[in-house]
Design a protein around this motif. Structure first.
Motif, mmCIF file in Angstrom:
data_model
loop_
_atom_site.group_PDB
_atom_site.id
_atom_site.type_symbol
_atom_site.label_atom_id
_atom_site.label_comp_id
_atom_site.label_asym_id
_atom_site.label_seq_id
_atom_site.Cartn_x
_atom_site.Cartn_y
_atom_site.Cartn_z
ATOM 1 N N ALA A 27 1.690 1.827 -1.471
ATOM 2 C CA ALA A 27 0.745 0.726 -1.417
ATOM 3 C C ALA A 27 -0.602 1.179 -1.982
ATOM 4 O O ALA A 27 -1.012 2.338 -1.806
ATOM 5 C CB ALA A 27 0.580 0.242 0.017
ATOM 6 N N ASP A 131 6.294 0.064 4.456
ATOM 7 C CA ASP A 131 5.192 -0.786 4.027
ATOM 8 C C ASP A 131 5.121 -0.867 2.502
ATOM 9 O O ASP A 131 4.916 -1.946 1.937
ATOM 10 C CB ASP A 131 3.861 -0.260 4.579
ATOM 11 C CG ASP A 131 3.749 -0.433 6.079
ATOM 12 O OD1 ASP A 131 4.493 -1.269 6.634
ATOM 13 O OD2 ASP A 131 2.923 0.264 6.699
ATOM 14 N N ALA A 132 5.286 0.274 1.848
ATOM 15 C CA ALA A 132 5.239 0.285 0.389
ATOM 16 C C ALA A 132 6.432 -0.460 -0.199
ATOM 17 O O ALA A 132 6.293 -1.200 -1.184
ATOM 18 C CB ALA A 132 5.204 1.718 -0.129
ATOM 19 N N ALA A 135 5.730 -4.142 0.058
ATOM 20 C CA ALA A 135 4.696 -4.547 -0.895
ATOM 21 C C ALA A 135 5.255 -4.618 -2.311
ATOM 22 O O ALA A 135 4.952 -5.553 -3.065
ATOM 23 C CB ALA A 135 3.519 -3.571 -0.827
#
Length: 324
Positions: A27, A131-132, A135
């Motif tokens: 991210a 999370d990455a 995203a």
């Protein structure tokens, strides 16, 4: 009259933070956090604030990603990445031995020639950076739409993860499972609820064969049909034949698509059973068109011309059937 020469504006060099994040599979906020906390930022800024990452900066980040992916604490990983970068210019390299540099080496997924977004997604998945991954999935769908995102970014990464654990003693199962779960949750989050916009089209029913537990490609079809404004009812994995017949009778769909990764048990009987369902009021009964998808149907002769062989081509066939 003498014309004063204007100073030339220096060209902007390097990559933006967003481009680097996409390339590395992290991210953009993570890169900014690393810069603030661990002094592993870019050497160039434009107009005082805009970061521009040079190849040496990116090499440090690649090492940082590799080390954190191996479980090294971020502060230690940043220190080792800086030292290793300095070592490339003649200084002593005291970074811990980690078995190669990321995002290549033995930990990389076997992707072959693919889009840059695919490589970034693979790197994030190997690091188990949820999370990455989310995203990058969001950005891929936002930038390219469901079909391109699935066929050129998501599916190649999933296939590479599957090949990796199959050839590495099942060591990378956690990568494939995390990636599959996040792809599924991202598709549902982005496309549900979304009311259909195509008027006058009866629903399309999607279901897996009774013994089929892998539904992700069917979820991609659901998302792509939803993106086109078509009404869809998804019944998911391992859907019994009796339940599918009842659903067809109650919904009265225009099309029924049954997915099978492996050859379905009694596939020919399933085709006959679904095609034999009639729905509607007496005197005006109708029936649905059955289509099948997935490699499990390759050896079922009754599948015939009903087969969808890919997401893009499958959508084309579905649109043709709806137009008839």
């Amino acid at each position: 009259m003498k014309v004063e020469e204007q100073p030339l504006t220096p060209p902007v060099v390097g990559m933006s933070t967003g481009a680097v994040a996409q390339r590395l599979g992290v991210a953009a906020g993570t890169l900014r956090s690393w810069e603030r906390r661990y002094a592993i930022g870019p050497a160039v800024r434009v107009a005082g604030k805009h970061r521009r990452w040079l190849p040496d900066d990116i090499a440090r980040l690649e090492e940082m990603c590799h080390l954190t992916g191996q479980g090294v604490p971020p502060a230690e990983a940043a220190r080792a990445a800086r030292v290793k970068a300095a070592g490339a210019f003649g200084f002593e390299d005291d970074a811990p031995a980690t078995g190669g540099r990321a995002p290549g080496g033995s930990a990389a997924l076997p992707l072959g020639p693919v889009r840059a977004e695919c490589r970034g997604l693979a790197r994030a998945a190997v690091r188990l950076d949820g999370d990455a991954v989310e995203a990058l999935l969001d950005r891929a769908i936002e930038d390219h739409g469901c079909v391109v995102a699935w066929e050129e970014i998501i599916a190649p990464t999933l296939h590479a993860a599957g090949r990796k654990w199959a050839s590495a003693g099942k060591r990378y199962i956690e990568v494939e499972h995390l990636l599959s779960w996040l792809v599924s949750s991202t598709l549902r989050r982005r496309y549900e609820p979304r009311p259909p916009t195509r008027a006058g089209v009866r629903p399309i029913v999607l279901a897996c064969a009774p013994d089929e537990l892998h539904s992700l490609p069917l979820e991609a079809l659901w998302a792509a049909l939803t993106e086109r404004g078509l009404p869809v009812k998804m019944f998911g994995p391992a859907f019994p034949v009796e339940a599918l017949i009842e659903a067809v009778r109650r919904v009265g769909p225009s099309l029924v698509v049954v997915w099978a990764q492996a050859r379905p048990a009694a596939g020919a009987a399933l085709v006959s059973a679904v095609e034999g369902v009639r729905w509607g009021v007496r005197g005006a009964r109708s029936h649905s068109t059955l289509l099948v998808a997935g490699p499990g149907w390759n050896s079922v002769p009754q599948a015939g011309t009903r087969r969808l062989t890919g997401l893009r081509s499958g959508l084309t066939l579905i649109e043709q059937r709806l137009a008839n």
